[in-house]
Motif scaffolding. Structure first.
Motif, PDB file in Angstrom:
ATOM      1  N   LEU A  31       6.802   4.744  -0.658  1.00  0.00           N
ATOM      2  CA  LEU A  31       7.986   3.914  -0.912  1.00  0.00           C
ATOM      3  C   LEU A  31       8.134   3.736  -2.414  1.00  0.00           C
ATOM      4  CD1 LEU A  31       7.853   0.959   1.643  1.00  0.00           C
ATOM      5  CD2 LEU A  31       9.703   2.564   1.346  1.00  0.00           C
ATOM      6  N   ALA A  32       9.360   3.727  -2.881  1.00  0.00           N
ATOM      7  CA  ALA A  32       9.612   3.519  -4.305  1.00  0.00           C
ATOM      8  C   ALA A  32       9.864   2.031  -4.561  1.00  0.00           C
ATOM      9  CB  ALA A  32      10.819   4.330  -4.754  1.00  0.00           C
ATOM     10  N   ALA A  33       9.246   1.508  -5.600  1.00  0.00           N
ATOM     11  CA  ALA A  33       9.446   0.112  -5.976  1.00  0.00           C
ATOM     12  C   ALA A  33      10.708  -0.006  -6.825  1.00  0.00           C
ATOM     13  CB  ALA A  33       8.252  -0.402  -6.757  1.00  0.00           C
ATOM     14  N   LEU A  34      11.459  -1.072  -6.580  1.00  0.00           N
ATOM     15  CA  LEU A  34      12.622  -1.340  -7.423  1.00  0.00           C
ATOM     16  C   LEU A  34      12.181  -1.917  -8.762  1.00  0.00           C
ATOM     17  CD1 LEU A  34      14.956  -3.041  -4.801  1.00  0.00           C
ATOM     18  CD2 LEU A  34      15.204  -0.766  -5.768  1.00  0.00           C
ATOM     19  N   ARG A  35      11.204  -2.816  -8.657  1.00  0.00           N
ATOM     20  CA  ARG A  35      10.708  -3.496  -9.849  1.00  0.00           C
ATOM     21  C   ARG A  35       9.326  -4.037  -9.526  1.00  0.00           C
ATOM     22  NH1 ARG A  35      14.791  -7.478 -10.717  1.00  0.00           N
ATOM     23  NH2 ARG A  35      13.562  -9.019  -9.651  1.00  0.00           N
ATOM     24  N   THR A  36       8.487  -4.174 -10.523  1.00  0.00           N
ATOM     25  CA  THR A  36       7.162  -4.748 -10.337  1.00  0.00           C
ATOM     26  C   THR A  36       7.096  -6.068 -11.075  1.00  0.00           C
ATOM     27  OG1 THR A  36       6.223  -2.537 -10.180  1.00  0.00           O
ATOM     28  CG2 THR A  36       4.690  -4.331 -10.592  1.00  0.00           C
ATOM     29  N   VAL A  37       6.666  -7.090 -10.357  1.00  0.00           N
ATOM     30  CA  VAL A  37       6.503  -8.424 -10.934  1.00  0.00           C
ATOM     31  C   VAL A  37       5.022  -8.767 -10.809  1.00  0.00           C
ATOM     32  CG1 VAL A  37       7.151 -10.851 -10.800  1.00  0.00           C
ATOM     33  CG2 VAL A  37       8.821  -9.079 -10.219  1.00  0.00           C
ATOM     34  N   GLY A  38       4.308  -8.750 -11.924  1.00  0.00           N
ATOM     35  CA  GLY A  38       2.863  -8.939 -11.868  1.00  0.00           C
ATOM     36  C   GLY A  38       2.244  -7.787 -11.110  1.00  0.00           C
ATOM     37  N   ARG A  39       1.521  -8.107 -10.048  1.00  0.00           N
ATOM     38  CA  ARG A  39       0.921  -7.060  -9.220  1.00  0.00           C
ATOM     39  C   ARG A  39       1.738  -6.802  -7.967  1.00  0.00           C
ATOM     40  NH1 ARG A  39      -5.190  -8.806  -8.624  1.00  0.00           N
ATOM     41  NH2 ARG A  39      -4.725  -7.840  -6.623  1.00  0.00           N
ATOM     42  N   LEU A  40       2.851  -7.486  -7.818  1.00  0.00           N
ATOM     43  CA  LEU A  40       3.695  -7.371  -6.627  1.00  0.00           C
ATOM     44  C   LEU A  40       4.872  -6.436  -6.890  1.00  0.00           C
ATOM     45  CD1 LEU A  40       4.097  -8.517  -3.752  1.00  0.00           C
ATOM     46  CD2 LEU A  40       5.569 -10.226  -4.778  1.00  0.00           C
ATOM     47  N   ALA A  41       5.035  -5.441  -6.033  1.00  0.00           N
ATOM     48  CA  ALA A  41       6.152  -4.502  -6.152  1.00  0.00           C
ATOM     49  C   ALA A  41       7.284  -4.971  -5.251  1.00  0.00           C
ATOM     50  CB  ALA A  41       5.711  -3.110  -5.748  1.00  0.00           C
ATOM     51  N   VAL A  94      10.646  -4.073  -3.223  1.00  0.00           N
ATOM     52  CA  VAL A  94      11.229  -2.883  -2.626  1.00  0.00           C
ATOM     53  C   VAL A  94      12.530  -3.230  -1.914  1.00  0.00           C
ATOM     54  CG1 VAL A  94       9.046  -1.652  -2.358  1.00  0.00           C
ATOM     55  CG2 VAL A  94       9.805  -3.161  -0.559  1.00  0.00           C
ATOM     56  N   ASP A  95      13.354  -2.211  -1.723  1.00  0.00           N
ATOM     57  CA  ASP A  95      14.641  -2.368  -1.052  1.00  0.00           C
ATOM     58  C   ASP A  95      14.415  -2.542   0.447  1.00  0.00           C
ATOM     59  OD1 ASP A  95      16.974  -0.756   0.449  1.00  0.00           O
ATOM     60  OD2 ASP A  95      17.755  -1.735  -1.348  1.00  0.00           O
ATOM     61  N   ASP A  96      15.047  -3.538   1.051  1.00  0.00           N
ATOM     62  CA  ASP A  96      14.835  -3.820   2.475  1.00  0.00           C
ATOM     63  C   ASP A  96      15.318  -2.681   3.375  1.00  0.00           C
ATOM     64  OD1 ASP A  96      17.471  -4.542   1.710  1.00  0.00           O
ATOM     65  OD2 ASP A  96      17.684  -5.832   3.458  1.00  0.00           O
ATOM     66  N   VAL A  97      16.395  -2.001   3.024  1.00  0.00           N
ATOM     67  CA  VAL A  97      16.897  -0.893   3.837  1.00  0.00           C
ATOM     68  C   VAL A  97      15.938   0.298   3.751  1.00  0.00           C
ATOM     69  CG1 VAL A  97      18.801   0.733   4.168  1.00  0.00           C
ATOM     70  CG2 VAL A  97      19.288  -1.656   3.607  1.00  0.00           C
ATOM     71  N   ALA A  98      15.405   0.555   2.568  1.00  0.00           N
ATOM     72  CA  ALA A  98      14.430   1.637   2.409  1.00  0.00           C
ATOM     73  C   ALA A  98      13.163   1.351   3.219  1.00  0.00           C
ATOM     74  CB  ALA A  98      14.085   1.834   0.936  1.00  0.00           C
ATOM     75  N   VAL A  99      12.723   0.096   3.226  1.00  0.00           N
ATOM     76  CA  VAL A  99      11.536  -0.276   4.008  1.00  0.00           C
ATOM     77  C   VAL A  99      11.819  -0.102   5.494  1.00  0.00           C
ATOM     78  CG1 VAL A  99      10.016  -2.183   4.687  1.00  0.00           C
ATOM     79  CG2 VAL A  99      10.585  -1.833   2.275  1.00  0.00           C
ATOM     80  N   MET A 100      12.999  -0.525   5.938  1.00  0.00           N
ATOM     81  CA  MET A 100      13.364  -0.379   7.348  1.00  0.00           C
ATOM     82  C   MET A 100      13.364   1.098   7.755  1.00  0.00           C
ATOM     83  SD  MET A 100      16.874  -1.563   9.222  1.00  0.00           S
ATOM     84  CE  MET A 100      17.830  -0.588   8.071  1.00  0.00           C
ATOM     85  N   ALA A 101      13.957   1.958   6.944  1.00  0.00           N
ATOM     86  CA  ALA A 101      13.988   3.393   7.252  1.00  0.00           C
ATOM     87  C   ALA A 101      12.575   3.966   7.259  1.00  0.00           C
ATOM     88  CB  ALA A 101      14.865   4.136   6.248  1.00  0.00           C
ATOM     89  N   TRP A 102      11.735   3.534   6.322  1.00  0.00           N
ATOM     90  CA  TRP A 102      10.354   4.010   6.252  1.00  0.00           C
ATOM     91  C   TRP A 102       9.579   3.580   7.496  1.00  0.00           C
ATOM     92  CZ3 TRP A 102       5.879   0.923   5.455  1.00  0.00           C
ATOM     93  CH2 TRP A 102       4.707   1.649   5.260  1.00  0.00           C
ATOM     94  N   VAL A 103       9.724   2.335   7.902  1.00  0.00           N
ATOM     95  CA  VAL A 103       9.015   1.830   9.084  1.00  0.00           C
ATOM     96  C   VAL A 103       9.476   2.550  10.346  1.00  0.00           C
ATOM     97  CG1 VAL A 103       8.765  -0.192  10.592  1.00  0.00           C
ATOM     98  CG2 VAL A 103       8.450  -0.426   8.126  1.00  0.00           C
ATOM     99  N   ARG A 104      10.768   2.838  10.453  1.00  0.00           N
ATOM    100  CA  ARG A 104      11.289   3.513  11.640  1.00  0.00           C
ATOM    101  C   ARG A 104      10.807   4.959  11.744  1.00  0.00           C
ATOM    102  NH1 ARG A 104      17.486   1.093  11.717  1.00  0.00           N
ATOM    103  NH2 ARG A 104      16.882  -0.948  12.550  1.00  0.00           N
ATOM    104  N   GLN A 121       0.830  -1.204   0.000  1.00  0.00           N
ATOM    105  CA  GLN A 121       0.000   0.000   0.000  1.00  0.00           C
ATOM    106  C   GLN A 121       0.865   1.255   0.000  1.00  0.00           C
ATOM    107  OE1 GLN A 121      -2.406  -0.721   3.456  1.00  0.00           O
ATOM    108  NE2 GLN A 121      -4.083  -1.630   2.268  1.00  0.00           N
ATOM    109  N   ALA A 122       1.983   1.212   0.724  1.00  0.00           N
ATOM    110  CA  ALA A 122       2.902   2.353   0.752  1.00  0.00           C
ATOM    111  C   ALA A 122       3.507   2.586  -0.624  1.00  0.00           C
ATOM    112  CB  ALA A 122       3.996   2.123   1.787  1.00  0.00           C
ATOM    113  N   VAL A 123       3.774   1.525  -1.363  1.00  0.00           N
ATOM    114  CA  VAL A 123       4.306   1.670  -2.724  1.00  0.00           C
ATOM    115  C   VAL A 123       3.245   2.304  -3.618  1.00  0.00           C
ATOM    116  CG1 VAL A 123       5.072   0.403  -4.766  1.00  0.00           C
ATOM    117  CG2 VAL A 123       5.974  -0.208  -2.518  1.00  0.00           C
ATOM    118  N   ARG A 124       2.007   1.825  -3.513  1.00  0.00           N
ATOM    119  CA  ARG A 124       0.922   2.384  -4.341  1.00  0.00           C
ATOM    120  C   ARG A 124       0.668   3.863  -4.026  1.00  0.00           C
ATOM    121  NH1 ARG A 124      -1.036  -2.795  -4.030  1.00  0.00           N
ATOM    122  NH2 ARG A 124      -2.340  -2.467  -2.189  1.00  0.00           N
ATOM    123  N   SER A 125       0.810   4.249  -2.757  1.00  0.00           N
ATOM    124  CA  SER A 125       0.565   5.646  -2.382  1.00  0.00           C
ATOM    125  C   SER A 125       1.758   6.553  -2.682  1.00  0.00           C
ATOM    126  CB  SER A 125       0.214   5.746  -0.895  1.00  0.00           C
ATOM    127  OG  SER A 125       1.356   5.498  -0.105  1.00  0.00           O
ATOM    128  N   GLY A 126       2.906   5.967  -3.013  1.00  0.00           N
ATOM    129  CA  GLY A 126       4.086   6.763  -3.333  1.00  0.00           C
ATOM    130  C   GLY A 126       5.009   7.014  -2.155  1.00  0.00           C
TER     131      GLY A 126
END
Length: 194
Positions: free
Chosen positions: A13-23, A25-35, A6-11
């Motif tokens: 978080l940035a997706a590295l690549r989209t595979v089908g409907r699944l985006a 994302v970079d694990d470090v970027a997700v960690m920083a976003w969650v923190r 949902q965070a990727v869809r709202s903008g």
């Protein structure tokens, strides 16, 4: 997982690549976003810079005296998560590269903070964190390869003179568990001492 998608869809978080409907994302970027995930409004750039000044050296001239007083009072009550959220997390774009030689760019976060003052035994991290004002120019001027498992994390934001509070905030957002906890503790202590 769904929350991240949902965070990727709202903008947020940035997706590295989209595979089908699944985006993906970079694990470090997700960690920083969650923190930095908290409720409330984000600070304007003036207030953010004033807060970094106050947390770095206890004073700032960026705001009026009444605004400084309100900001000091608010900072004393804030947790590190709230500070990170209000300061807009990393404050810029994010990319991760694989490099053989780290470019000569300003270091940020765990790559620049003095770990001994945080009570953490210093060591060479598996990843180096730097900042640049333009990721496109970085990619054109240096031998880097965009890679989700890369050893160079780059924050895209205006490059400024590093301040202790910004280094602590970036260390909290980007560091491993020990570094993040130590930086969070130091940042909260600085806020409560204002």
């Amino acid at each position: 997982m769904r929350f991240v998608q949902q965070a990727v869809r709202s903008g947020d978080l940035a997706a590295l690549r989209t595979v089908g409907r699944l985006a993906l994302v970079d694990d470090v970027a997700v960690m920083a976003w969650v923190r930095a995930l908290a409720r409330g409004r984000r600070w304007s750039s003036d207030v953010r810079e004033a807060a970094m000044d106050l947390l770095s050296n206890g004073r700032t001239e960026r705001l009026s005296s009444s605004e400084r007083s309100r900001l000091r009072s608010r900072l004393r009550e804030m947790s590190v998560v709230e500070i990170a959220h209000a300061a807009d997390g990393l404050g810029g774009g994010w990319a991760r590269y694989r490099v053989a030689h780290v470019p000569d760019l300003p270091r940020v976060g765990p790559s620049a903070a003095d770990m001994t003052t945080l009570g953490v035994v210093p060591g060479e991290g598996w990843m180096t964190f730097v900042e640049t004002d333009d990721l496109d120019r970085l990619e054109q001027g240096h031998d880097v390869i965009l890679d989700a498992d890369g050893n160079l994390g780059v924050v895209e934001r205006p490059v400024t003179t590093p301040r202790p509070a910004r280094l602590l905030l970036d260390s909290y957002l980007l560091g491993d568990v020990r570094v993040s906890a130590a930086a969070a503790n130091e940042l909260e202590q600085r806020a409560h001492d204002l």
